[in-house]
Design a protein around this motif. Sequence first.
Motif, mmCIF file in Angstrom:
data_model
loop_
_atom_site.group_PDB
_atom_site.id
_atom_site.type_symbol
_atom_site.label_atom_id
_atom_site.label_comp_id
_atom_site.label_asym_id
_atom_site.label_seq_id
_atom_site.Cartn_x
_atom_site.Cartn_y
_atom_site.Cartn_z
ATOM 1 N N VAL A 173 1.006 -1.243 0.150
ATOM 2 C CA VAL A 173 0.281 0.004 0.094
ATOM 3 C C VAL A 173 0.938 1.229 -0.024
ATOM 4 N N VAL A 174 1.992 1.060 0.827
ATOM 5 C CA VAL A 174 2.828 2.364 0.877
ATOM 6 C C VAL A 174 3.544 2.569 -0.560
ATOM 7 N N SER A 234 1.002 4.147 -2.770
ATOM 8 C CA SER A 234 0.775 5.686 -2.458
ATOM 9 C C SER A 234 2.107 6.574 -2.783
ATOM 10 N N TRP A 294 1.467 6.941 -6.476
ATOM 11 C CA TRP A 294 0.509 8.172 -6.823
ATOM 12 C C TRP A 294 0.879 9.597 -6.616
ATOM 13 N N GLY A 295 1.687 9.676 -5.465
ATOM 14 C CA GLY A 295 2.383 10.927 -5.192
ATOM 15 C C GLY A 295 2.897 11.563 -6.394
ATOM 16 N N ILE A 337 -6.644 13.435 -2.498
ATOM 17 C CA ILE A 337 -6.393 12.324 -1.503
ATOM 18 C C ILE A 337 -6.577 12.373 -0.252
ATOM 19 N N SER A 340 0.947 0.767 -9.639
ATOM 20 C CA SER A 340 0.057 1.290 -8.314
ATOM 21 C C SER A 340 -0.984 0.503 -7.938
ATOM 22 N N TYR A 353 -1.759 -1.912 -4.638
ATOM 23 C CA TYR A 353 -2.854 -1.533 -3.974
ATOM 24 C C TYR A 353 -3.749 -2.858 -3.509
ATOM 25 N N SER A 385 -2.144 5.437 2.851
ATOM 26 C CA SER A 385 -2.275 6.269 1.555
ATOM 27 C C SER A 385 -2.030 7.813 1.791
ATOM 28 N N GLU A 443 0.594 9.582 -0.224
ATOM 29 C CA GLU A 443 0.669 10.209 -1.417
ATOM 30 C C GLU A 443 0.800 11.801 -1.460
#
Length: 296
Positions: free
Chosen positions: A8-9, A12, A15-16, A91, A218, A222, A238, A241
Amino acid sequence: MRNGPLAVVGASVLWGTAGTAGLLVSADSVALAAARLVIGGAALALVAGAGLWKAVRPGLLLGAVAVAAYQLCFFAAVSRTGVAIGTVVAIGSGPVFTGLLSWVLHGRRPTRRWSAATAAAICGCAALIVGGGADAGAQVVSGIALALLGGLLYAFYAVMAARAIGQGGQSNAVMGVMFGGAALIMVPVLAVSGVAWMGEPRALLAVLYLGLGTTALSYFLYGRGLRTTPVATAATLSLAEPAVAALLGLVVLGERLAPVSIAGLVLLGLSLAAVAVPERTRERERMPERELESQP
């Protein structure tokens, strides 16, 4: 179990980087969002393989519409507010809207802490608007409104995905249905917007990164993370992000924030972190893993 939070990290962090990568391309936000989803959604659908059709259900199809709409809102918001503010609001507001959707769809009444943190988040958004300055006031306000709408859409499709995976669906198939469906929605949008801008090498590399890196890879990570990570924990993770996006906006793009905007970002981040952290950790740890995964 150990790799779920890390997945998950990782998602994120990817996504960032999307907002910064998008601003490096001189393309319309609609065309950029469409190209990103067509590439990324097609890749996720291919990864799902034969299990794609078995996972099709009404909730995920609605999630596909939300995914497509979110992309449009996100890039339009970033173009108006900048990467730091746009990403934090879009987000960062996700956990707040997840709480609201849980109340409306599942009858889970918000706690006092949730209510207090939500009020603080609203104050943080107000500080961001004030910090935008009088000259760009209308643009900043419209951008934040789009970012908030994006946060609501993000929360909706995250809840739909978590529910499907919690009910036994394969994570690859669930993501393939949502993002493959969103890709189909975006094909005519991309055709109307045009693809001539992808003829430039930098634009092509950027859109391939947005599609394959910040979308396909990503959301693959996730989905894998949601197999063993409770959704509340994933919501907390999350929040990496907007932190990554804000850092890239300030360092790479040279964005400058007024002191009141910085205070708003801090207040918003703290309040949303308070929303995302589960209150009754011990009780939740004793609950079956599948039941935890199905909770938005």
